[in-house]
Design a protein around this motif. Structure first.
Motif, PDB file in Angstrom:
ATOM      1  N   GLY A   1       0.816  -1.212   0.000  1.00 22.89           N
ATOM      2  CA  GLY A   1       0.000   0.000   0.000  1.00 22.89           C
ATOM      3  C   GLY A   1       0.846   1.256   0.000  1.00 22.89           C
ATOM      4  N   ALA A   2       1.958   1.236   0.747  1.00 21.27           N
ATOM      5  CA  ALA A   2       2.847   2.404   0.781  1.00 21.27           C
ATOM      6  C   ALA A   2       3.487   2.639  -0.575  1.00 21.27           C
ATOM      7  CB  ALA A   2       3.928   2.195   1.842  1.00 21.27           C
ATOM      8  N   ARG A   3       3.942   1.574  -1.211  1.00 19.44           N
ATOM      9  CA  ARG A   3       4.567   1.702  -2.530  1.00 19.44           C
ATOM     10  C   ARG A   3       3.572   2.215  -3.564  1.00 19.44           C
ATOM     11  NH1 ARG A   3       9.912   2.274  -2.066  1.00 19.44           N
ATOM     12  NH2 ARG A   3      10.955   0.428  -1.204  1.00 19.44           N
ATOM     13  N   ILE A   4       2.362   1.679  -3.522  1.00 17.40           N
ATOM     14  CA  ILE A   4       1.343   2.110  -4.481  1.00 17.40           C
ATOM     15  C   ILE A   4       1.009   3.586  -4.283  1.00 17.40           C
ATOM     16  CG2 ILE A   4      -1.093   1.848  -5.113  1.00 17.40           C
ATOM     17  CD1 ILE A   4      -0.781  -1.157  -4.399  1.00 17.40           C
ATOM     18  N   SER A   5       0.778   3.988  -3.048  1.00 17.18           N
ATOM     19  CA  SER A   5       0.384   5.374  -2.793  1.00 17.18           C
ATOM     20  C   SER A   5       1.536   6.342  -3.051  1.00 17.18           C
ATOM     21  CB  SER A   5      -0.131   5.530  -1.366  1.00 17.18           C
ATOM     22  OG  SER A   5       0.862   5.199  -0.425  1.00 17.18           O
ATOM     23  N   ASP A   6       2.770   5.977  -2.673  1.00 22.42           N
ATOM     24  CA  ASP A   6       3.913   6.846  -2.946  1.00 22.42           C
ATOM     25  C   ASP A   6       4.094   7.051  -4.451  1.00 22.42           C
ATOM     26  OD1 ASP A   6       4.694   7.544  -0.396  1.00 22.42           O
ATOM     27  OD2 ASP A   6       6.225   5.999  -0.217  1.00 22.42           O
ATOM     28  N   HIS A   7       3.855   5.984  -5.227  1.00 27.97           N
ATOM     29  CA  HIS A   7       4.013   6.079  -6.688  1.00 27.97           C
ATOM     30  C   HIS A   7       2.976   7.023  -7.293  1.00 27.97           C
ATOM     31  CE1 HIS A   7       4.702   4.870 -10.851  1.00 27.97           C
ATOM     32  NE2 HIS A   7       3.402   4.657 -10.955  1.00 27.97           N
ATOM     33  N   PHE A   8       1.713   6.812  -6.965  1.00 26.55           N
ATOM     34  CA  PHE A   8       0.659   7.621  -7.580  1.00 26.55           C
ATOM     35  C   PHE A   8       0.563   9.015  -6.971  1.00 26.55           C
ATOM     36  CE2 PHE A   8      -0.770   3.327  -8.750  1.00 26.55           C
ATOM     37  CZ  PHE A   8      -0.999   3.513 -10.107  1.00 26.55           C
ATOM     38  N   ALA A   9       1.003   9.167  -5.717  1.00 22.69           N
ATOM     39  CA  ALA A   9       0.929  10.483  -5.068  1.00 22.69           C
ATOM     40  C   ALA A   9       1.891  11.489  -5.678  1.00 22.69           C
ATOM     41  CB  ALA A   9       1.201  10.345  -3.577  1.00 22.69           C
ATOM     42  N   LYS A  10       2.879  11.023  -6.438  1.00 18.55           N
ATOM     43  CA  LYS A  10       3.798  11.950  -7.101  1.00 18.55           C
ATOM     44  C   LYS A  10       3.062  12.856  -8.077  1.00 18.55           C
ATOM     45  CE  LYS A  10       7.750   8.786  -6.793  1.00 18.55           C
ATOM     46  NZ  LYS A  10       8.672   7.895  -7.535  1.00 18.55           N
ATOM     47  N   THR A  11       2.018  12.337  -8.698  1.00 21.73           N
ATOM     48  CA  THR A  11       1.235  13.130  -9.643  1.00 21.73           C
ATOM     49  C   THR A  11      -0.149  13.481  -9.108  1.00 21.73           C
ATOM     50  OG1 THR A  11       0.514  11.071 -10.703  1.00 21.73           O
ATOM     51  CG2 THR A  11       2.435  12.201 -11.649  1.00 21.73           C
ATOM     52  N   ASN A  12      -0.648  12.691  -8.156  1.00 19.16           N
ATOM     53  CA  ASN A  12      -1.977  12.939  -7.613  1.00 19.16           C
ATOM     54  C   ASN A  12      -1.997  12.573  -6.126  1.00 19.16           C
ATOM     55  OD1 ASN A  12      -4.659  13.317  -7.069  1.00 19.16           O
ATOM     56  ND2 ASN A  12      -5.411  11.745  -8.481  1.00 19.16           N
ATOM     57  N   PRO A  13      -1.740  13.548  -5.242  1.00 11.45           N
ATOM     58  CA  PRO A  13      -1.643  13.260  -3.807  1.00 11.45           C
ATOM     59  C   PRO A  13      -2.907  12.663  -3.192  1.00 11.45           C
ATOM     60  CG  PRO A  13      -0.719  15.407  -4.303  1.00 11.45           C
ATOM     61  CD  PRO A  13      -1.413  14.947  -5.553  1.00 11.45           C
ATOM     62  N   ARG A  14      -4.062  12.859  -3.835  1.00 11.43           N
ATOM     63  CA  ARG A  14      -5.282  12.272  -3.289  1.00 11.43           C
ATOM     64  C   ARG A  14      -5.243  10.738  -3.342  1.00 11.43           C
ATOM     65  NH1 ARG A  14      -9.854  14.482  -5.008  1.00 11.43           N
ATOM     66  NH2 ARG A  14      -8.930  16.030  -6.394  1.00 11.43           N
ATOM     67  N   SER A  15      -4.267  10.189  -4.064  1.00  8.31           N
ATOM     68  CA  SER A  15      -4.155   8.736  -4.181  1.00  8.31           C
ATOM     69  C   SER A  15      -3.988   8.068  -2.820  1.00  8.31           C
ATOM     70  CB  SER A  15      -2.966   8.364  -5.080  1.00  8.31           C
ATOM     71  OG  SER A  15      -3.127   8.891  -6.370  1.00  8.31           O
ATOM     72  N   ARG A  16      -3.376   8.769  -1.867  1.00 10.39           N
ATOM     73  CA  ARG A  16      -3.208   8.181  -0.535  1.00 10.39           C
ATOM     74  C   ARG A  16      -4.573   7.896   0.094  1.00 10.39           C
ATOM     75  NH1 ARG A  16       2.134   8.713   0.371  1.00 10.39           N
ATOM     76  NH2 ARG A  16       3.216  10.608  -0.329  1.00 10.39           N
ATOM     77  N   LEU A  17      -5.521   8.804  -0.055  1.00  6.98           N
ATOM     78  CA  LEU A  17      -6.858   8.606   0.491  1.00  6.98           C
ATOM     79  C   LEU A  17      -7.612   7.530  -0.275  1.00  6.98           C
ATOM     80  CD1 LEU A  17      -5.995  11.675   1.221  1.00  6.98           C
ATOM     81  CD2 LEU A  17      -8.429  11.983   1.677  1.00  6.98           C
ATOM     82  N   VAL A  18      -7.404   7.480  -1.596  1.00  7.08           N
ATOM     83  CA  VAL A  18      -8.072   6.466  -2.409  1.00  7.08           C
ATOM     84  C   VAL A  18      -7.633   5.071  -1.996  1.00  7.08           C
ATOM     85  CG1 VAL A  18      -8.326   5.556  -4.745  1.00  7.08           C
ATOM     86  CG2 VAL A  18      -8.412   8.024  -4.363  1.00  7.08           C
ATOM     87  N   VAL A  19      -6.325   4.897  -1.762  1.00  7.39           N
ATOM     88  CA  VAL A  19      -5.816   3.596  -1.320  1.00  7.39           C
ATOM     89  C   VAL A  19      -6.434   3.211   0.021  1.00  7.39           C
ATOM     90  CG1 VAL A  19      -3.744   2.375  -0.526  1.00  7.39           C
ATOM     91  CG2 VAL A  19      -3.661   3.729  -2.620  1.00  7.39           C
ATOM     92  N   GLN A  20      -6.561   4.176   0.928  1.00  8.52           N
ATOM     93  CA  GLN A  20      -7.186   3.893   2.217  1.00  8.52           C
ATOM     94  C   GLN A  20      -8.650   3.471   2.061  1.00  8.52           C
ATOM     95  OE1 GLN A  20      -6.067   7.639   4.481  1.00  8.52           O
ATOM     96  NE2 GLN A  20      -5.655   6.081   6.017  1.00  8.52           N
ATOM     97  N   ALA A  21      -9.396   4.216   1.255  1.00 10.90           N
ATOM     98  CA  ALA A  21     -10.816   3.902   1.064  1.00 10.90           C
ATOM     99  C   ALA A  21     -10.991   2.518   0.447  1.00 10.90           C
ATOM    100  CB  ALA A  21     -11.466   4.970   0.187  1.00 10.90           C
ATOM    101  N   LEU A  22     -10.158   2.191  -0.528  1.00 10.48           N
ATOM    102  CA  LEU A  22     -10.227   0.876  -1.156  1.00 10.48           C
ATOM    103  C   LEU A  22      -9.866  -0.226  -0.167  1.00 10.48           C
ATOM    104  CD1 LEU A  22      -8.651   1.529  -4.679  1.00 10.48           C
ATOM    105  CD2 LEU A  22     -11.040   0.971  -4.161  1.00 10.48           C
ATOM    106  N   GLY A  23      -8.889   0.051   0.701  1.00 10.97           N
ATOM    107  CA  GLY A  23      -8.500  -0.941   1.695  1.00 10.97           C
ATOM    108  C   GLY A  23      -9.665  -1.339   2.595  1.00 10.97           C
ATOM    109  N   LEU A  24     -10.432  -0.349   3.071  1.00 14.87           N
ATOM    110  CA  LEU A  24     -11.574  -0.650   3.934  1.00 14.87           C
ATOM    111  C   LEU A  24     -12.693  -1.337   3.160  1.00 14.87           C
ATOM    112  CD1 LEU A  24     -11.820   2.570   6.155  1.00 14.87           C
ATOM    113  CD2 LEU A  24     -10.648   0.423   6.642  1.00 14.87           C
ATOM    114  N   LEU A  25     -12.971  -0.844   1.957  1.00  9.80           N
ATOM    115  CA  LEU A  25     -14.070  -1.410   1.167  1.00  9.80           C
ATOM    116  C   LEU A  25     -13.799  -2.861   0.784  1.00  9.80           C
ATOM    117  CD1 LEU A  25     -16.784  -0.835  -0.227  1.00  9.80           C
ATOM    118  CD2 LEU A  25     -15.477  -0.142  -2.261  1.00  9.80           C
TER     119      LEU A  25
END
Length: 419
Positions: free
Chosen positions: A281-305
């Motif tokens: 999850g950290a690797r995925i969010s760090d990668h996408f957050a470089k261009t879209n910081p909201r990706s960190r929240l998206v990864v969290q929401a997907l994790g719970l869902l």
């Protein structure tokens, strides 16, 4: 003639920074292990002292309530005073309380030592530790915080194995003596090896702490993203503390397992998945957050869902194997959420109040989630743990909706400028 910009060099942890991360990892390991011991040896305490399920649930909830009430104060203290001193003293305090819990014989004694003293000491750890790591690992923040987060899983898993074995072989008291003693030794090493730092936030010494809390609360409450993150965190905590408190007993009751096997199985498969999930999850969010910081929240929401169906599956599975598979997959997606708890918040709060804001977030989340052990304990004689634990899946879905709405509607407005 235009020149190319100099390449950005990522800070690598060396020297003191590696030692700091290692010692904080060990401290967080004991933080989680000391918290989990009670749940692992809970059947032995019930048998030895004749406590009811509601009383045992109340003891478990007392720690979370205390944690939730004190953690905002801990966050502000972390912005005002040396974080090294805060971390060292809180480690020493909760370790002494853990050791003394082994002498408890009544509900009141457990509430005072395991609930209030241990929970109060542990409340001062996370805000200062995460803020300190966030400062030292600016270019790899999610990765460093995720490495630190893995201590949760190792602490919970190993406490399940060790405390269960020691409890069965030597008595439940000895488990508290062992982990409390190890924490006291680590606190001594921490004070010797880690140099004292200076406060990050220069505040007016004449300004009351409650005024500082109110001022920071007014800042963060104007950011709906922080509110949504906090509500989502509260849902996750509700599920987590309910699961951690009652899952070992659930396996003992449903499959007739020994305490050692139940303590291991309830915690190992889930936290093995969470360990893998927090790193991915950290690797995925760090990668996408470089261009879209909201990706960190998206990864969290997907994790719970995505984790919600497997919480239901854990309770309804008819075989141990299927239960373990569900625990593992629940852990994978729980890790996705965990990997960005702090990093997501740091996207929308100023560096000057990060420790304070995280303390407020923890307080609200833990006060929301604290009632889970007590409610499940009260409902256990009538509803049963199977349906009680299965119902936690709906709380995960609700948490996903909170975080997803924050990412979709409020993040762009609330985001802090890049440091």
């Amino acid at each position: 003639m235009m020149t190319e910009p100099a390449p950005v060099v990522t800070q690598k942890p060396t020297g003191f920074r590696w030692e700091l991360l290692t010692l904080l990892w060990l401290a967080f390991f004991l933080n989680q292990a000391d918290r989990q011991i009670f749940s692992v040896v809970l059947p032995l305490i019930r048998q030895d002292l004749g406590l009811t399920d509601a009383e045992l649930g109340l003891i478990a909830s007392a720690l979370v309530w205390t944690y939730g009430l004190l953690v905002p104060i801990a966050g502000f203290v972390g912005d005002r005073f040396s974080r090294r001193n805060i971390l060292g003293f809180c480690l020493l305090f909760w370790s002494c309380a853990t050791l003394l819990t082994g002498f408890c014989a009544t509900v009141l004694q457990f509430i005072l030592l395991r609930g209030i003293a241990t929970g109060g000491g542990e409340a001062f750890y996370a805000p200062s530790a995460n803020a300190l790591l966030g400062e030292k690992y600016r270019e790899s923040r999610s990765f460093a915080l995720s490495i630190h987060q893995t201590a949760v899983y190792f602490g919970i898993i190993l406490s399940g194995i060790i405390a269960g074995y020691i409890g069965e072989q030597y008595g439940w008291q000895k488990a508290f003596y062992l982990f409390g003693g190890l924490g006291i030794l680590l606190a001594v090493v921490f004070f010797i090896r880690i140099p004292k730092d200076t406060p990050v936030l220069k505040t007016d010494p004449q300004k009351p702490l409650l005024a500082e809390i109110g001022e920071t609360a007014r800042i963060v409450i104007r950011k709906p993203t922080v509110i949504m993150l906090t509500l989502g965190f509260g849902c996750m905590v509700f599920v987590n503390v309910g699961y951690l408190t009652w899952m070992p007993s659930f396996l003992v009751d449903k499959f007739g397992m020994s305490l050692t096997d139940a303590g291991f199985s309830a915690l190992f498969y889930h936290h093995l998945g969470a360990f893998l999930g927090v790193l991915s999850g950290a690797r995925i969010s760090d990668h996408f957050a470089k261009t879209n910081p909201r990706s960190r929240l998206v990864v969290q929401a997907l994790g719970l869902l995505l984790g919600a169906p497997f919480i239901y599956w854990i309770s309804m599975s008819q075989t141990q194997t299927m239960t373990y598979v569900a625990l593992f997959l629940f852990g994978i997606f729980r890790g996705w959420y965990d990997s960005n708890i702090v990093a997501s918040l740091y996207e929308v709060v100023s560096p000057k109040i990060r420790s304070s804001a995280y303390g407020l977030m923890l307080a609200c989340a833990f006060l929301i989630g604290a009632s889970a052990p007590y409610l499940l304990g009260v409902l256990k004689p009538t509803l049963g743990l199977t349906l009680g634990l299965a119902s936690l899946s709906g709380v995960y879905v609700l948490g996903s909706l909170f975080i997803g709405s924050g990412a979709l509607w409020f993040f762009d407005r609330d985001r802090e400028p890049i440091e």
